[in-house]
Design a protein around this motif. Structure first.
Motif, mmCIF file in Angstrom:
data_model
loop_
_atom_site.group_PDB
_atom_site.id
_atom_site.type_symbol
_atom_site.label_atom_id
_atom_site.label_comp_id
_atom_site.label_asym_id
_atom_site.label_seq_id
_atom_site.Cartn_x
_atom_site.Cartn_y
_atom_site.Cartn_z
ATOM 1 N N ALA A 120 -6.721 -4.928 -2.395
ATOM 2 C CA ALA A 120 -8.070 -4.919 -1.803
ATOM 3 C C ALA A 120 -9.037 -4.077 -2.621
ATOM 4 O O ALA A 120 -10.223 -4.003 -2.303
ATOM 5 C CB ALA A 120 -7.998 -4.413 -0.380
ATOM 6 N N GLY A 121 -8.535 -3.384 -3.625
ATOM 7 C CA GLY A 121 -9.394 -2.636 -4.522
ATOM 8 C C GLY A 121 -9.720 -1.237 -4.058
ATOM 9 O O GLY A 121 -10.657 -0.608 -4.559
ATOM 10 N N LEU A 122 -8.962 -0.720 -3.050
ATOM 11 C CA LEU A 122 -9.208 0.643 -2.596
ATOM 12 C C LEU A 122 -8.779 1.622 -3.683
ATOM 13 O O LEU A 122 -7.755 1.428 -4.359
ATOM 14 C CB LEU A 122 -8.421 0.921 -1.318
ATOM 15 C CG LEU A 122 -8.883 0.154 -0.057
ATOM 16 C CD1 LEU A 122 -7.949 0.477 1.098
ATOM 17 C CD2 LEU A 122 -10.324 0.519 0.296
ATOM 18 N N PRO A 123 -9.520 2.706 -3.822
ATOM 19 C CA PRO A 123 -9.146 3.705 -4.823
ATOM 20 C C PRO A 123 -7.852 4.436 -4.412
ATOM 21 O O PRO A 123 -7.481 4.456 -3.244
ATOM 22 C CB PRO A 123 -10.339 4.652 -4.838
ATOM 23 C CG PRO A 123 -10.973 4.495 -3.501
ATOM 24 C CD PRO A 123 -10.785 3.060 -3.127
ATOM 25 N N ALA A 124 -7.242 5.026 -5.387
ATOM 26 C CA ALA A 124 -5.965 5.713 -5.157
ATOM 27 C C ALA A 124 -6.099 6.848 -4.172
ATOM 28 O O ALA A 124 -5.208 7.117 -3.356
ATOM 29 C CB ALA A 124 -5.392 6.229 -6.487
ATOM 30 N N SER A 125 -7.237 7.521 -4.232
ATOM 31 C CA SER A 125 -7.411 8.650 -3.309
ATOM 32 C C SER A 125 -7.460 8.180 -1.870
ATOM 33 O O SER A 125 -6.921 8.826 -0.962
ATOM 34 C CB SER A 125 -8.701 9.404 -3.657
ATOM 35 O OG SER A 125 -9.817 8.530 -3.583
ATOM 36 N N ALA A 126 -8.087 7.035 -1.685
ATOM 37 C CA ALA A 126 -8.164 6.497 -0.322
ATOM 38 C C ALA A 126 -6.784 6.049 0.147
ATOM 39 O O ALA A 126 -6.403 6.235 1.319
ATOM 40 C CB ALA A 126 -9.151 5.323 -0.284
#
Length: 851
Positions: free
Chosen positions: A161-167
């Protein structure tokens, strides 16, 4: 030698009170020494330097709690099963035993069996718990795996889904932490389960090692306790054994019967019983019939008793400084009585005949000592040498037996040559009945007596047993050899062992304990094998236990082994002790094989485990002793046979006579061995001789029998063949000399043989079971040697050979010393001094006695 003994006889006659006083002092000294210095007799047959002794010494040094002797006590419930009161009584008796100074500890059968039973329950519970723990771990692992899959799937969706790693980390970090903790918990549980499984596996192996071993029978009617002593079983004093029996016997008030094993109940302190007295009574009856008066019959008995009292007294006095088996004084007693009676009889009978012939009393005693005493001296020397040669095999207990018996025989010879002449001087004319005196006086007054004597001698020599044998020499020879050969056939199956409780009489406490143990716990529990292991250095406790079980596994795979249990481990974990339970008793052939097989497995055990082993304990020690004795038998037999050839060559100055005498001895020996095997190993006529449980033959019986029978056989050979040689040297034809010489000696040899057989036969029913086969072997051996070999085969062969029987190479005749057993030099001395003018004809003892 004959002249020296002649003078000795005359000295003893003239100084009767001095001689009697000296012997009385010796008798009192021997008795006092025996009473003051006697030690504890034992049946310790260990051999220094053997593996069993080395391992015993190792245990004493490195694991003293496992050293010393042990014995069993079987407790039987008088009712169906042990009551609680019965169990408490047994435990109380064992606790009281532990207070004795000589007892190291006891094994309570009920507590030990409870531990074994609880171990089985704990093992089952442990296995169930381990299985439940395994299932729990598998469930947790499955849940953890599912959680990891879910986490991985969620992470993959978020990434797609393209969420960043931190999220992603913010949303899934808590789950990852939980899964990590779950993994750690699973790993810890797995490690704990593995350790638990290792402990469980060790417990399971320990439990499997103890299978086949019980302390309370499955039916609950019997319990087997162990008593561990601080010293060896053989070193226990009789009072300690009795105290142990008294304490365990207190359980009878609670409805329990206590049966101590042979090691505890055996009493070797007494050396004389009722059966031996019966044998002496029979010997006394023979003497009365032969000599005609109680005085004459009692004199050889008195001499024998004095000789035995001195010899056995000295032996008992030495028992405090020498490790002495119970059979040592018994053997000395047996031989001392037999030869003591016979040796004095030869001299008394000769003197009696000469008195009846009109010889002066003093001269008659001197002559009897110089002639019959000369043969007694040589005959006694043969017995002494044969017995003393028992030190040659290098077995300490056997050497003590031989030397003590040889010493007693030596005393019997000295008594016959010194005290007998002195007592004869005191007895005087009472030696002969009034009727015999009157008959002798009428005979001596007859002017035709010499012609009548010669005619009577000729008739007796041609019509008696000697005449029958020489009329049919081939038949007599074949019959004698065939009979002894057939009797000797069982000897090929001879098997040697030291006796266990199974060989005791069926009504004895030792046998009842053995039988109860066999029925309730297995025969092997009566004689466990002790294995001592040297473990590698630096082992931890668990590693050492695992090594012990590795060794036990190999031992348990040995054929005819029921169980192999690690029983002790030293504090430094360097020495381990194992108890191996064979299928059969300690004296069985299969147990002997178990000992050999375990020793053969040493290399395998050391290669696979790094543990070196050695065997010790009573069972392994007994096997070692029997093996050593069997190995020593051929060399000892060769020594005795070689000795017999040399001695007889000196006596008879003939090549044939020594070979014949030795061959006859071997026939007698084979027949005696065969009879012993048939009766004591096969059980033939067991009900007659009290053999309730036939088994292996006493391991040192063959070697003792060889020495004793050799000496006694040579006794009879001397008295039979010397008469033949004397007649031949006096000018008779060789064949006629066989008959006349035989007739001169046959009566006294017959009486002497019957006396000796009677004395030995008394020991067949001895209170000491170990002595019984020895008494039988000696009695049977003397019986066949005297009557079949010396009085049948020997005269038959010598009659067939004629003058060839006395052939000797001239060069050998020149170098051989003249031992003059027949007393020819004495007769020349008598002729030179005019002693022969008293009118006593040259006659052997039996010749005069028969008149």
């Amino acid at each position: 030698m004959a002249l020296l003994l002649y003078r000795l006889g005359k000295f003893s006659y003239r100084h009767r009170w001095l001689v009697v006083s000296l012997w009385l002092a010796i008798l009192l000294a021997a008795g006092g020494a025996a009473a003051a210095l006697h030690g504890t007799l034992s049946n310790n047959f260990q051999i220094p330097g053997t593996e069993t002794q080395q391992m015993a010494d190792k245990l004493q040094k490195e694991l003293p709690a496992s050293s010393g002797g042990s014995a069993g006590v079987v407790f039987q419930a008088n009712d169906a099963q042990f009551s609680q009161a019965g169990k408490e009584a047994v435990s109380a008796a064992l606790a009281k035993l532990e207070t004795l100074p000589d007892v190291r500890g006891t094994v309570d059968p009920f507590a030990t069996q409870d531990q074994l039973d609880q171990a089985a329950k704990d093992l089952a519970a442990g296995e169930a718990k381990a299985a439940a723990g395994k299932a729990e771990l598998e469930r947790a692992a499955a849940e953890l795996a599912a959680g990891k899959e879910q986490l991985a799937a969620a992470e993959a969706q978020m990434t797609a889904a393209g969420l960043p790693a931190s999220a992603i980390e913010a949303q899934l970090g808590q789950q990852k932490t939980a899964l990590g903790a779950g993994q750690e918990k699973l790993d810890a549980g797995t490690r704990e389960a593995e350790a638990g499984n290792a402990r469980l596996a060790l417990a399971k192996r320990q439990f499997e090692a103890s299978q086949g071993m019980r302390f309370v029978s499955e039916d609950g009617k019997a319990a087997l306790a162990q008593v561990h002593f601080k010293t060896s079983i053989n070193g226990l004093a009789p009072e300690v054994r009795q105290e142990v029996q008294d304490i365990v016997g207190t359980v009878s008030s609670a409805g329990v019967t206590a049966l101590p094993s042979k090691e505890i109940s055996e009493d070797v302190s007494e050396i004389f019983g009722v059966a031996e007295i019966i044998g002496i009574a029979v010997a006394a009856l023979v003497l009365i019939i032969m000599l005609g008066t109680l005085v004459a019959a009692g004199l050889p008995l008195l001499m024998a008793v004095i000789g035995v009292a001195v010899g056995v007294g000295a032996t008992m006095a030495l028992s405090s400084v020498v490790d002495m088996s119970s059979i040592s004084p018994m053997l000395a007693l047996m031989l001392g009585l037999a030869v003591g009676i016979d040796y004095s009889l030869f001299i008394v009978n000769r003197h009696r005949g000469q008195l009846l012939a009109g010889v002066d009393a003093e001269e008659s005693v001197a002559r009897a000592t110089g002639t019959s005493g000369n043969a007694v001296l040589f005959a006694g020397l043969t017995v002494i040498i044969a017995l003393a040669a028992l030190v040659v095999p290098g077995l300490p207990f056997l050497g003590v037996m031989g030397v003590s018996a040889a010493g007693t025989v030596a005393v019997a010879v000295l008594v016959a040559l010194t005290l007998t002449p002195a007592i004869l001087s005191l007895v005087g004319r009472k030696l002969i009945s009034k009727g015999a005196w009157a008959k002798a006086e009428r005979h001596n007054a007859d002017p035709n007596r010499e012609a009548e004597d010669r005619a009577r001698d000729e008739h007796r020599s041609s019509h008696g047993w000697g005449g029958l044998v020489t009329r049919h020499p081939v038949l007599a020879l074949l019959a004698g050899v065939l009979a002894l050969g057939i009797v000797g056939l069982p000897a090929a199956q001879l098997r040697l062992a030291l006796p266990d409780g199974g060989s005791e009489p069926a009504d004895s406490q030792a046998f009842k304990a053995y039988d109860a143990t066999k029925r309730s716990f297995g025969e092997g529990m009566t004689g466990p094998i002790i294995v001592v292991g040297d473990l590698p250095d630096g082992l931890g406790e668990t590693e050492a236990q695992a090594k012990q079980l590795d060794v036990a596994d190999i031992l348990r795979r040995t054929e005819n082994v029921t169980a192999a249990i690690p029983v002790a481990l030293s504090e430094d974990r360097g020495t381990a002790v194992f108890q191996v339970i064979p299928k059969e008793g300690p004296a069985s052939a299969s147990t002997v094989n178990v000992v050999s097989d375990i020793r053969a497995e040493r290399a395998e055990i050391e290669d696979s485990t790094g543990v070196s082993i050695g065997l010790t304990g009573q069972t392994a020690g007994n096997v070692d002793v029997s093996t050593k004795l069997g190995d020593a038998l051929p060399s000892y037999l060769a020594i005795v046979v070689g000795l017999s050839l040399v001695l007889l060559l000196l006596v008879f100055r003939s090549i044939v006579v020594p070979l014949l005498a030795t061959g006859g001895f071997l026939l007698s020996l084979a027949a005696a061995f065969g009879a012993v095997v048939a009766v004591y190993q096969w059980g033939w006529l067991g009900s007659v001789f009290g053999v309730d449980n036939p088994g292996a033959v006493l391991s040192f019986l063959p070697i003792i029998l060889i020495g004793v029978l050799f000496g006694l056989a040579m006794d009879y050979q001397v008295f039979i063949a010397s008469g033949m040689r004397e007649s031949f040297m006096h000018g008779e034809s060789a064949k006629h000399a066989v008959r006349s010489g035989f007739s001169h000696a046959s009566a006294v040899v017959t009486a002497a043989a019957i006396i000796m057989v009677s004395v030995f036969a008394g020991f067949i029913f001895s209170h000491l079971n170990m002595v019984r086969p020895l008494g039988f072997a000696m009695a049977f051996g003397v019986l066949v040697d005297a009557f079949v070999v010396r009085m049948t085969i020997v005269p038959a062969v010598m009659y067939l050979l004629g003058e060839k029987a006395w052939w000797l190479p001239r060069w050998l005749d020149r170098i051989l010393p003249d031992v003059d057993v027949e007393g020819a030099k004495l007769r020349r001395h008598e002729g030179a001094t005019g002693a022969a003018s008293e009118g006593e004809p040259d006659a052997e003892p039996a010749e005069v006695a028969a008149r």
